[in-house]
Design an enzyme around this catalytic site. Structure first.
Site, short mmCIF file in Angstrom:
data_model
loop_
_atom_site.label_atom_id
_atom_site.label_comp_id
_atom_site.label_asym_id
_atom_site.label_seq_id
_atom_site.Cartn_x
_atom_site.Cartn_y
_atom_site.Cartn_z
N PRO A 111 0.83 -1.21 0.00
CA PRO A 111 0.00 0.00 0.00
C PRO A 111 0.87 1.26 0.00
CG PRO A 111 -0.32 -1.27 2.04
CD PRO A 111 0.59 -2.07 1.15
N GLY A 113 2.26 4.97 0.57
CA GLY A 113 2.32 6.03 1.59
C GLY A 113 1.82 5.56 2.93
N ALA A 114 1.90 4.25 3.19
CA ALA A 114 1.26 3.69 4.38
C ALA A 114 2.26 3.17 5.41
CB ALA A 114 0.31 2.56 3.95
N GLY A 115 3.55 3.50 5.22
CA GLY A 115 4.53 3.09 6.22
C GLY A 115 5.16 1.75 5.95
N GLY A 117 7.03 1.21 3.26
CA GLY A 117 8.21 1.38 2.40
C GLY A 117 7.96 1.17 0.92
N SER A 118 6.79 1.62 0.43
CA SER A 118 6.50 1.44 -1.01
C SER A 118 7.49 2.24 -1.85
CB SER A 118 5.07 1.86 -1.33
OG SER A 118 4.89 3.26 -1.22
N SER A 119 7.87 3.43 -1.37
CA SER A 119 8.78 4.26 -2.18
C SER A 119 10.14 3.59 -2.33
CB SER A 119 8.92 5.66 -1.57
OG SER A 119 9.47 5.60 -0.27
N ALA A 121 10.88 0.41 -2.10
CA ALA A 121 10.80 -0.80 -2.92
C ALA A 121 10.74 -0.45 -4.40
CB ALA A 121 9.57 -1.62 -2.51
N ASP A 163 15.11 2.44 4.97
CA ASP A 163 14.13 1.78 4.10
C ASP A 163 14.80 1.17 2.86
OD1 ASP A 163 12.54 3.15 5.91
OD2 ASP A 163 11.04 3.72 4.42
N1 LIG Z 1 2.89 1.27 -6.98
C1 LIG Z 1 3.46 2.47 -7.17
N2 LIG Z 1 3.48 3.04 -8.38
C2 LIG Z 1 4.08 4.24 -8.54
N3 LIG Z 1 4.64 4.96 -7.56
C3 LIG Z 1 4.64 4.44 -6.34
C4 LIG Z 1 4.06 3.16 -6.07
N4 LIG Z 1 4.22 2.89 -4.76
C5 LIG Z 1 4.85 3.97 -4.24
N5 LIG Z 1 5.12 4.88 -5.16
C6 LIG Z 1 5.74 6.20 -4.93
O1 LIG Z 1 6.04 6.31 -3.54
C7 LIG Z 1 5.30 7.40 -2.94
C8 LIG Z 1 4.95 7.05 -1.49
O2 LIG Z 1 6.14 7.14 -0.74
P1 LIG Z 1 6.17 7.55 0.78
O3 LIG Z 1 7.60 7.51 1.20
O4 LIG Z 1 5.41 8.81 1.02
O5 LIG Z 1 5.37 6.37 1.50
P2 LIG Z 1 5.81 4.88 1.79
O6 LIG Z 1 7.19 4.65 1.27
O7 LIG Z 1 4.75 3.96 1.29
O8 LIG Z 1 5.77 4.83 3.37
P3 LIG Z 1 7.03 5.02 4.40
O9 LIG Z 1 8.03 5.89 3.73
O10 LIG Z 1 6.41 5.66 5.59
O11 LIG Z 1 7.48 3.63 4.66
C9 LIG Z 1 4.10 7.55 -3.85
O12 LIG Z 1 3.57 8.87 -3.77
C10 LIG Z 1 4.72 7.28 -5.22
O13 LIG Z 1 5.41 8.38 -5.71
C1 LIG Z 2 10.19 8.32 8.79
C2 LIG Z 2 11.37 7.53 8.22
O1 LIG Z 2 12.29 7.30 9.30
C3 LIG Z 2 10.94 6.16 7.71
C4 LIG Z 2 9.86 6.14 6.67
O2 LIG Z 2 9.55 4.79 6.34
C5 LIG Z 2 12.02 8.36 7.14
C6 LIG Z 2 13.40 7.87 6.74
O3 LIG Z 2 14.01 7.06 7.47
O4 LIG Z 2 13.90 8.37 5.71
MG LIG Z 3 8.80 5.92 1.79
#
Ligand SMILES: Nc1ncnc2c1ncn2[C@@H]1O[C@H](COP(=O)(O)OP(=O)(O)OP(=O)(O)O)[C@@H](O)[C@H]1O
Ligand SMILES: C[C@@](O)(CCO)CC(=O)[O-]
Ligand SMILES: [Mg+2]
Length: 327
Positions: A111, A113-115, A117-119, A121, A163
């Site tokens: 999912p 932006g849900a924590g 680590g989608s970004s 990955a 991450d």
């Molecule tokens: N399936 C996807 N397709 C395209 N872009 C994606 C996809 N998944 C994530 N991203 C990119 O990553 C961004 C979300 O990253 P963000 O660091 O805010 O959250 P997260 O990595 O999911 O959570 P966290 O960093 O807290 O672990 C999205 O706005 C998008 O730019």
């Molecule tokens: C909030 C944070 O510690 C983790 C986000 O998944 C940011 C980072 O480490 O870059």
């Molecule tokens: Mg992220």
């Protein structure tokens, strides 16, 4: 055409504080982003991000994402292109070529932006696929380093290596500043994730904590306290003491809430997990909305979360010992 995948992660301990040099322990979990890259004849980038929004979309652009050929709002385009641009730039740099274009297709079960680590990955898998498409083979450590530089840029200069290292290497890892290691002897950790269906923007949440730290000494102390807690947690991890790990997760959640990164639905899920008998529960990642992680080797927490108002889905998350991989 080249495809790579990389896992998402949960934080056992230490998110946010890790940005300021404290240690953290993220653990890769078996949900992955798959990125397929195919070289184009021109210098444009076409992103097909089927999972970025409910409907998904495709965007094609050249040097300036502003000239994108797409019919969705600009902020979505920016969100879709920031990480992909960074990954493509790193791949071009690693291969020593300029102006090669790619068709990029992202499929992800992490999912957004849900924590989880989608970004990280997406960036790790994207750099791996694009470099291999250009005939260059990077080690997992090099991928982690290049992916970190992308997160650092997108998060406006404030990111840790946690991450991206975790996603590239897989398993449980320890990150403190530039020191990144795999934890070889982590005990079985029965992770359960609750997801509220929402999201937080990591860059904005990190900036909020930084402002708080600059305004109040006790916010600074809170970040240092998270570091102490993580060092204690590492001892509990070595001893395989799941009860103490859970207590420390509860404590870690309290300190993150004090830093303003929890939310009503994250609190509801954390308390539902604790009431169901989880050893401990905390938000994971940047917070603001998204996911909590709990430790429970029974199915009680998962069941309780399914009936918790504010929780959209609950699932078990296995530790994934494999990091980035060729598909
Ligand atoms: N399936 C996807 N397709 C395209 N872009 C994606 C996809 N998944 C994530 N991203 C990119 O990553 C961004 C979300 O990253 P963000 O660091 O805010 O959250 P997260 O990595 O999911 O959570 P966290 O960093 O807290 O672990 C999205 O706005 C998008 O730019
Ligand atoms: C909030 C944070 O510690 C983790 C986000 O998944 C940011 C980072 O480490 O870059
Ligand atoms: Mg992220």
């Amino acid at each position: 055409m080249t495809t790579s995948s990389a896992p998402g992660k949960v934080y056992l301990f230490g998110e946010h504080a890790v940005v300021y040099g404290e240690p953290a322990v993220p653990c890769a979990v078996s949900r992955r982003a798959r990125v397929t890259v195919e070289r184009r004849d021109d210098d444009r980038i076409r992103v097909d991000a089927a999972d970025l929004s409910l409907d998904g979309f495709t965007v094609t652009y050249g040097d300036d994402p502003g000239d994108a050929d797409v019919d969705v709002p600009g902020d979505l385009v920016a969100a879709a292109t920031g990480y992909v641009d960074g990954a493509v730039a790193q791949a071009r740099d690693a291969a020593g070529v300029e102006g090669v274009g790619f068709d990029v297709t992202i499929e992800s079960d992490i999912p957004l932006g849900a924590g989880l680590g989608s970004s990280a990955a997406v960036v790790v898998a994207g750099i791996d696929a694009a470099t291999r498409e250009l005939g260059v083979d990077l080690s997992a450590e090099e991928l982690a380093d290049r992916a970190y530089r992308v997160e650092h840029e997108v998060q406006e200069g404030q990111a840790s290596r946690a991450d991206t290292f975790c996603s590239a290497m897989g398993g449980a890892v320890r990150v403190e500043g530039d020191d990144c290691d795999r934890i070889g002897d982590a005990p079985e950790l029965p992770f359960v994730v609750g997801y509220d269906g929402g999201a937080g923007n990591t860059g904005e949440l990190v900036a909020g904590v930084r402002d708080l730290k600059e305004t109040y000494g006790f916010a600074d102390d809170t970040v240092a306290a998270i570091g102490d807690l993580v060092r204690q947690g590492e001892r509990a991890l070595r001893d395989g003491d799941v009860g103490e790990l859970g207590d420390l997760m509860d404590f870690n959640h309290g300190l993150l809430a004090a830093l303003g990164v929890s939310s009503r639905s994250l609190e509801a899920m954390v308390w539902a997990a604790r009431d169901a008998g989880a050893a401990g529960a905390k938000l994971t990642g940047a917070g603001g909305g998204g996911c909590i992680v709990a430790l429970d080797d029974t199915d009680a927490t998962e069941r309780a979360l399914e009936y918790t108002p504010g929780c959209e889905s609950a699932f078990r998350a296995e530790l994934d010992t494999e990091g980035v991989r060729r598909e």
